[in-house]
Write a protein that holds these residues in place. Structure first.
Motif, short mmCIF file in Angstrom:
data_model
loop_
_atom_site.label_atom_id
_atom_site.label_comp_id
_atom_site.label_asym_id
_atom_site.label_seq_id
_atom_site.Cartn_x
_atom_site.Cartn_y
_atom_site.Cartn_z
N GLU A 1 0.80 -1.23 0.00
CA GLU A 1 0.00 0.00 0.00
C GLU A 1 0.84 1.28 0.00
OE1 GLU A 1 -2.27 -0.78 3.47
OE2 GLU A 1 -0.49 -1.22 4.68
N GLY A 2 2.14 1.18 0.03
CA GLY A 2 2.95 2.38 0.04
C GLY A 2 2.93 3.07 1.39
N HIS A 3 3.55 4.24 1.47
CA HIS A 3 3.59 4.98 2.73
C HIS A 3 2.21 5.57 3.04
CE1 HIS A 3 7.70 4.23 2.82
NE2 HIS A 3 8.18 5.33 2.28
N GLU A 4 1.90 5.59 4.34
CA GLU A 4 0.66 6.21 4.81
C GLU A 4 1.00 7.14 5.98
OE1 GLU A 4 -2.65 2.81 4.11
OE2 GLU A 4 -1.11 2.33 5.59
N SER A 5 0.09 8.03 6.31
CA SER A 5 0.38 8.98 7.38
C SER A 5 -0.89 9.39 8.13
CB SER A 5 1.06 10.24 6.81
OG SER A 5 0.19 10.92 5.94
N PHE A 6 -0.65 9.87 9.34
CA PHE A 6 -1.73 10.46 10.14
C PHE A 6 -1.11 11.52 11.05
CE2 PHE A 6 -0.14 6.88 12.55
CZ PHE A 6 -0.13 7.31 13.87
N THR A 7 -1.95 12.36 11.66
CA THR A 7 -1.46 13.47 12.49
C THR A 7 -2.10 13.40 13.87
OG1 THR A 7 -1.18 14.88 10.54
CG2 THR A 7 -1.25 15.98 12.68
N LEU A 8 -1.28 13.58 14.87
CA LEU A 8 -1.73 13.58 16.27
C LEU A 8 -1.69 15.01 16.79
CD1 LEU A 8 -2.47 11.71 18.70
CD2 LEU A 8 -0.03 11.70 19.25
N THR A 9 -2.83 15.51 17.31
CA THR A 9 -2.92 16.90 17.77
C THR A 9 -3.43 16.94 19.21
OG1 THR A 9 -3.44 17.63 15.53
CG2 THR A 9 -3.90 19.18 17.31
N LEU A 10 -2.71 17.66 20.09
CA LEU A 10 -3.15 17.82 21.48
C LEU A 10 -4.28 18.83 21.55
CD1 LEU A 10 0.21 17.96 23.47
CD2 LEU A 10 -1.29 16.00 23.11
N ARG A 11 -5.28 18.55 22.44
CA ARG A 11 -6.41 19.45 22.62
C ARG A 11 -6.74 19.50 24.12
NH1 ARG A 11 -8.69 20.14 17.57
NH2 ARG A 11 -10.52 21.14 18.49
N ASP A 12 -7.31 20.63 24.54
CA ASP A 12 -7.76 20.66 25.93
C ASP A 12 -9.18 20.10 25.99
OD1 ASP A 12 -9.58 22.56 25.12
OD2 ASP A 12 -8.91 24.11 26.50
N PRO A 13 -9.69 19.86 27.19
CA PRO A 13 -11.01 19.23 27.30
C PRO A 13 -12.13 20.01 26.64
CG PRO A 13 -9.86 19.08 29.38
CD PRO A 13 -9.04 19.99 28.51
N LYS A 14 -11.93 21.29 26.39
CA LYS A 14 -12.97 22.09 25.75
C LYS A 14 -12.99 21.89 24.23
CE LYS A 14 -12.73 25.72 29.24
NZ LYS A 14 -12.49 27.17 29.49
N GLY A 15 -11.99 21.22 23.70
CA GLY A 15 -11.99 20.98 22.26
C GLY A 15 -11.13 21.91 21.48
N ASP A 16 -10.55 22.91 22.12
CA ASP A 16 -9.68 23.82 21.40
C ASP A 16 -8.25 23.29 21.43
OD1 ASP A 16 -11.77 25.56 20.90
OD2 ASP A 16 -11.51 26.54 22.86
N ASP A 17 -7.42 23.87 20.53
CA ASP A 17 -6.01 23.47 20.50
C ASP A 17 -5.29 24.06 21.70
OD1 ASP A 17 -6.46 22.08 18.21
OD2 ASP A 17 -5.51 23.54 16.89
#
Length: 373
Positions: A88-104
């Motif tokens: 399937e070749g290279h694949e990717s995903f992104t991990l993003t931290l958020r506070d409990p309110k849903g904002d970055d």
């Protein structure tokens, strides 16, 4: 009055703007979420954005949210890349931290390293021999074999090879190869297997090359190729050391060349006179020979027609020589043969005179005696 700050600043403990590359099937990778500020219990969430990867390509533990106990400044998360059999070749995903309110992680809770891009390097490429067989003449000195690969072609890869002798022997008939390397970006690579020419007349021989291991690549179903070496060390020679033909044979004078080996042999034949006595004269007693031709494969006895000139002249028996040469790698066992021309133009001799008639002479003597009396 003392005011206790309950704000925290969260970060992923990685280098800024990094892309983390993880091999499919590699060991799980642990990353720390770190915080600065309050020592109270605090939670932080993370979101996953699927770029080209799917949810069944990896897992993250613990799942979001992550809780920081009092006095804890870091909490680990573990990323596990699942090993599958899909090319399937290279694949990717992104991990993003958020506070409990849903904002970055707003209001200062966001650190500089709050996002992590993860690239999954697929290990499901497959390597195969391009062909199941390769055939070469022994005198060629080499035979080309090729590998192909699928999957991710970004990096170079090394494939290990082993040679198995069938009837050909490693070292004496061929030089084995231990590895073949794909250059970065290459889906196909070819190498020359070195074949050792010799002068031994032998049967067709074979050996097998086997893919035994691949660096970050799977071995496909076509993991062997067989190399066939056709021996071209034939032998040729005159069937007889001499031939005798009468002068009146003309064009029916036939000599034979013997041939052994597994391939056709290119040869040349020339005639010469003056080396044997009495010598036949080229052009007068026989048609001169200077030819090249190929004795076909599987032909063990090859005929050659000669032209003997019937000149009608009474002369002694004469001779000339035929010389056989091999143009290619065949050996010559009997290089020369002598052609003897027997003369059949003898001049007829006159018959001897008849014997004298003795009876009449005696009668004459008797008559002479009577007269004398």
């Amino acid at each position: 009055m003392t005011i206790t700050d309950n704000d925290s600043k969260f970060n992923l403990n990685i280098a800024t703007d990094v892309v983390l590359i993880l091999d499919e099937g590699s060991a799980p990778r642990t990353i720390d979420i770190v915080r600065e500020g309050t020592i109270q219990t605090k939670t932080v969430e993370f979101d996953v954005t699927y770029d080209t990867a799917q949810s069944d390509d990896f897992s993250i533990t613990p799942s979001s949210p992550v809780t920081f106990p009092p006095s804890s400044s870091s909490q680990p998360i573990t990323i596990t890349i699942n090993d599958d059999d899909d090319v399937e070749g290279h694949e990717s995903f992104t991990l993003t931290l958020r506070d409990p309110k849903g904002d970055d992680c707003p209001n200062g809770n966001r650190g500089e390293d709050y996002k992590l891009h993860i690239k999954i390097k697929d290990n499901d490429g497959v390597v195969n021999w391009e062909n199941t067989a390769c055939t070469a003449m022994e005198s060629d000195g080499q035979c080309e074999v090729c590998l192909t690969r699928t999957g991710d072609l970004t990096d170079s890869q090394t494939v290990l090879i082993s040679a198995e002798s069938n009837s050909a022997l490693i070292g004496s008939d061929f030089t084995d190869i231990r590895e073949i390397r794909f250059a970065a970006g290459a889906a196909r690579v070819c190498v020359q297997v070195q074949i050792t020419p010799d002068s031994i007349v032998e049967s067709t021989e074979t050996f097998t090359l086997v893919i035994t291991a691949g660096q970050g690549i799977d071995i496909g179903s076509q993991d062997t190729t067989t190399v066939t070496i056709i021996d071209d060390d034939g032998r040729v020679g005159w069937e007889q050391t001499s031939y005798v033909f009468s002068e009146s044979a003309g064009g029916s004078a036939t000599v034979h060349i013997t041939h052994s080996g597994n391939s056709g042999v290119a040869v040349s034949v020339t005639s010469s006179s003056g080396r044997v006595r009495p010598a036949a004269t080229s052009g007068e007693d026989f048609t001169p020979v200077s030819i090249s031709f190929t004795i076909p494969q599987q032909t063990t006895r090859y005929p050659l027609q000669l032209q003997i000139v019937n000149d009608g002249v009474d002369e002694p028996d004469e001779s000339f020589v035929l010389t056989l040469s091999a143009i290619d790698s065949a050996s010559v066992t009997q290089a020369e043969t002598t052609i003897i021309i027997t003369d059949d133009d003898r001049t007829p001799t006159s018959p001897p005179p008849p014997p004298p008639r003795r009876g009449r002479l005696i009668l004459g003597h008797q008559k002479q005696r009577k007269r004398l009396r």
